[in-house]
Motif scaffolding. Structure first.
Motif, mmCIF file in Angstrom:
data_model
loop_
_atom_site.group_PDB
_atom_site.id
_atom_site.type_symbol
_atom_site.label_atom_id
_atom_site.label_comp_id
_atom_site.label_asym_id
_atom_site.label_seq_id
_atom_site.Cartn_x
_atom_site.Cartn_y
_atom_site.Cartn_z
ATOM 1 N N LEU A 99 -42.023 -4.125 -29.449
ATOM 2 C CA LEU A 99 -41.347 -4.494 -28.203
ATOM 3 C C LEU A 99 -41.360 -3.297 -27.243
ATOM 4 N N GLU A 148 -39.578 -4.522 -21.613
ATOM 5 C CA GLU A 148 -39.707 -5.969 -21.820
ATOM 6 C C GLU A 148 -38.352 -6.598 -22.152
ATOM 7 N N LEU A 173 -30.416 -11.229 -28.139
ATOM 8 C CA LEU A 173 -31.479 -12.074 -28.723
ATOM 9 C C LEU A 173 -31.434 -12.051 -30.260
ATOM 10 N N PRO A 204 -33.236 -10.152 -32.600
ATOM 11 C CA PRO A 204 -34.583 -10.318 -33.192
ATOM 12 C C PRO A 204 -34.589 -10.122 -34.699
ATOM 13 N N GLY A 255 -32.266 -10.913 -36.742
ATOM 14 C CA GLY A 255 -31.806 -12.195 -37.317
ATOM 15 C C GLY A 255 -32.909 -13.238 -37.292
ATOM 16 N N ILE A 256 -33.581 -13.288 -36.118
ATOM 17 C CA ILE A 256 -34.655 -14.296 -35.991
ATOM 18 C C ILE A 256 -35.745 -14.042 -37.020
ATOM 19 N N VAL A 257 -36.224 -12.803 -37.059
ATOM 20 C CA VAL A 257 -37.349 -12.498 -37.944
ATOM 21 C C VAL A 257 -36.942 -12.641 -39.415
ATOM 22 N N VAL A 281 -44.607 -12.216 -22.520
ATOM 23 C CA VAL A 281 -45.711 -11.624 -23.275
ATOM 24 C C VAL A 281 -45.238 -11.380 -24.698
ATOM 25 N N CYS A 282 -46.163 -11.107 -25.563
ATOM 26 C CA CYS A 282 -45.811 -10.770 -26.935
ATOM 27 C C CYS A 282 -45.165 -9.398 -26.953
ATOM 28 N N PRO A 283 -44.214 -9.168 -27.801
ATOM 29 C CA PRO A 283 -43.768 -10.058 -28.886
ATOM 30 C C PRO A 283 -42.592 -10.965 -28.542
ATOM 31 N N SER A 284 -42.095 -10.844 -27.280
ATOM 32 C CA SER A 284 -40.919 -11.674 -27.012
ATOM 33 C C SER A 284 -41.244 -13.158 -27.097
ATOM 34 N N LEU A 297 -40.941 -14.039 -30.645
ATOM 35 C CA LEU A 297 -39.532 -14.100 -31.071
ATOM 36 C C LEU A 297 -38.877 -15.389 -30.589
ATOM 37 N N LEU A 335 -40.208 -18.184 -32.704
ATOM 38 C CA LEU A 335 -39.643 -18.143 -34.062
ATOM 39 C C LEU A 335 -38.218 -18.674 -34.059
ATOM 40 N N LYS A 336 -37.470 -18.303 -33.004
ATOM 41 C CA LYS A 336 -36.072 -18.755 -32.914
ATOM 42 C C LYS A 336 -36.016 -20.288 -32.891
ATOM 43 N N ASN A 344 -37.001 -21.635 -36.320
ATOM 44 C CA ASN A 344 -35.895 -21.485 -37.272
ATOM 45 C C ASN A 344 -34.859 -22.575 -37.068
#
Lengths: 568, 85
Positions: free
Chosen positions: A55, A59, A68, A70, A72-74, B16-19, B22, B25-26, B29
């Motif tokens: 990241l 960004e 966000l 992340p 937790g998400i990952v 853009v990646c990686p957001s 993410l 993925l959210k 999930n």
């Protein structure tokens, strides 16, 4: 607003407090920054594990990152990945068990080799079919265990698979006295490289043996079929075979010609649908009704207009049950047999008559001699002479019958041949007839030089006596009879010519047939119909031939050829 | 008779990646169970070239199926669904 003292300046306490708070704030900022850096680093570690980039700070700013969540998400995604891995592993394990079960249950011997031909694994059938000893061969090199011959190495399926990268095969690999078809299947990695080769050995020993037996049987069947076809083609009898539905399945050429049916057009057609001959139809229908051993004589008008008689016989072909049975109908030409039977009947009638006439004389004169007491010596002598003459006539008839019977029985004619003068034989033959009561004139017409023939004297005399006797019977009293000898194409031709009643061409063609008499109705002429048949047999026994030259009303000449003495 | 799965559209164009990963993925999930059952599928609209690699890879690792298609408008569509669909 700044805290102040009573004089309006910030108090010391406040200043101290401010300084402490400022320092504390600075420390907290540092802790916060470390915490965010930690979160960002861990987040990036996880993202990199997921195969994506880190990241960038711009960004996602710190507090948004926190919001966000992340990690937790990952983490949650990883849980799902692990769950998926676990399920995949379970499926793989199940598949592995299935493959193993198939591996062992399959009838083929299966070997798994690495690219260098080292044996990775193998099933029990390998041990049963390919290996001699009981030891493990895992890790051994295949060529040291199986492919010991140069030929086997040359046809190595493993080598072929490694070269092509595709499935390969080889036939009739020999091991332990058995034969195998070998199929090689490559296993590729994700880059398409061959990592293993699975070799399946299918035992074809029994299959090969059966195939050889089958080929041999087929060859035998084919040969038998050819023999049957040849036999059927050469058969003069007509033959028609039908199946259990009475449909035509086979017919030979003789039947095709006789019935006017072509097998190619009528194959599978019910026989009764194509048979137009009314009597043959009646025969087939009688058989269909269940009548057994139905035999019939049927008349057929042939293409040349002649009528021929056929004997029809239908019998069952073998089948499991009566309903399964096909039938075979044979049409046998009995025209000749029927003609012979007719002639024989006629002969018996004639012979009976011929025997009865002299017998009646013998019985009559002998009765007279027995019963009459007053017969003079001259009369007695005359009666006895007549009885003797009639008995000789009977003897001749019986003799002829016995001769022909012996010849027909296959005993043939036994000859004792020597060199004789043809002229002397002819002279001797006519001398016995020269002074007979008929007054016939006998002449000799001899070859300019005498001909020596190699013959059985008794047989030739029998031939000439028969011919002379016939010439006398069928020519008028006092008629001229000429006996000739000629040298003809390396044989001696002896002929007897008369100026008698002669014969038609049809009569002449049958003159040498047994029991045939040119004019059977003329009972005034004694004869059995056997004389010329005996002549033919005797001449042919010498290797000669008989021929007849006759014209009605002008006379008959019969030629017989005999071998020359110097030619033997 | 199988009913057609519902569709959840995730428009992350501009990210853009990686957001973008993410965010996807959210959503995955949150909808993991429904995706597993095959009752929904997720359609991701993205204009990030990196995302069309990372998103399908992540989806495959999680046991889903992913199909990528470039649309005439210039962006990409990644359809994530149950493996058996």
């Amino acid at each position: 607003m700044k805290p102040t003292s009573q004089d309006g300046s910030p108090s010391t306490d406040l200043m101290d407090e401010l300084a402490r708070l400022t320092a504390e704030n600075a420390e907290l900022r540092l802790i916060n920054r470390d915490a965010f850096n930690y979160i960002r680093n861990k987040t990036n570690q996880l993202l990199n594990t997921m195969g994506t980039k880190s990241l960038r700070p711009e960004e996602l700013e710190d507090w948004s990152l926190l919001e966000l969540d992340p990690i937790g998400i990952v983490t949650q995604s990883f849980q799902r990945v692990l769950e998926n891995l676990r399920e995949t592993n379970e499926r793989l394990q199940l598949a592995h068990q299935e493959v193993k079960a198939v591996f062992e249950a399959v009838g083929s011997a299966v070997l798994v080799l690495d690219p260098k031909m080292q044996i990775i694994s193998y099933n029990e059938r390998v041990r049963e079919l390919l290996l001699n000893d009981g030891g493990s061969v895992t890790g051994a090199m295949c060529q040291n265990v199986l492919c010991r011959s140069e030929e086997a190495v040359q046809n190595c399926v493993h080598r072929k698979v490694m070269a092509s990268g595709r499935p390969e095969s080889a036939a009739n690999f020999e091991a332990n006295g058995r034969f195998f078809d070998v199929i090689g299947q490559p296993i590729h990695d994700s880059l398409g490289r061959v990592t293993h080769v699975v070799l399946a050995y299918n035992d074809v020993t029994e299959h090969n043996r059966i195939q050889t037996d089958l080929k041999s049987a087929l060859k035998e069947v084919s040969r038998a079929k050819m023999q049957i076809d040849t036999l059927l083609r050469s058969m003069s009898d007509g033959l028609v075979a039908t199946d259990n539905k009475r449909r035509i399945v086979l017919m030979n050429q003789a039947a095709e010609e006789l019935l006017g049916i072509c097998l190619r057009d009528s194959l599978g057609v019910p026989l009764l649908d194509v048979i137009s001959h009314p009597e043959l139809r009646a025969h087939l229908e009688a058989v269909a009704q269940g009548e057994t051993h139905v035999l019939r004589d049927l008349e057929f008008v042939m293409a040349d207009g002649n009528v021929r008689i056929y004997h029809a016989r239908t019998s069952a072909l073998s089948g499991a049950t009566v309903a399964d049975q096909g039938r075979i109908t044979l049409l046998h030409d009995v025209t000749r047999e029927r003609e012979v039977e007719r002639v024989k009947d006629e002969f018996l009638s004639t012979a009976a008559h011929q025997l009865r006439t002299p017998l009646a004389s013998v019985i009559g004169y002998s009765d007279l001699l027995i019963q009459a007491d007053d017969i003079g010596v001259d009369a007695r002598l005359e009666y006895l002479s007549l009885i003797h003459s009639k008995a000789e006539q009977l003897s001749e008839i019986v003799s002829n019958l016995l001769d022909i019977s012996r010849i027909e029985a296959g005993e043939g004619v036994a000859l004792t041949c020597q060199s004789y003068s043809a002229a002397e034989i002819c002279e001797e033959a006519i001398s016995g007839f020269m002074h007979g009561p008929s007054g016939h004139q006998f002449e000799l017409d001899l070859n300019p030089t005498d001909i020596r023939v190699f013959v059985d004297h008794f047989a030739v005399m029998q031939v000439l006596e028969n011919l002379l006797s016939n010439a006398m019977k069928y020519s008028p009293r006092g008629g001229r009879i000429v006996v000739s000898t000629r040298m003809l194409n390396g044989v001696c031709d002896i002929s007897v010519r008369d100026d008698g009643i002669g014969m038609t061409d049809e009569q002449a063609a049958q003159a040498f047939e047994k029991f045939y008499r040119a004019d059977a109705s003329n009972t005034a002429i004694a004869g059995t119909g056997l004389g010329l048949t005996i002549v033919r047999h005797l001449v042919e026994a010498h290797g000669g031939r008989v021929a007849i030259d006759s014209q009605v009303g002008k006379g008959t000449t019969i030629h017989c050829t005999f071998p020359l003495a110097d030619a033997v | 008779m199988m009913t057609a799965p519902e569709e959840t559209v995730l428009d992350i164009r501009g990210q853009v990646c990686p957001s973008s990963l993410l965010t996807t993925l959210k959503v995955l999930n949150q909808n993991a169970e429904s995706l597993r059952r095959g009752s929904i599928r997720v359609r991701v609209l993205t204009d990030s070239r990196d995302a069309v690699v990372t998103i399908p890879n992540a989806a495959l690792n999680m046991g889903f199926k992913a199909q990528v298609e470039k649309l005439p408008e210039g962006h990409y569509e990644v359809v994530i669904s149950h493996e058996a669909d």
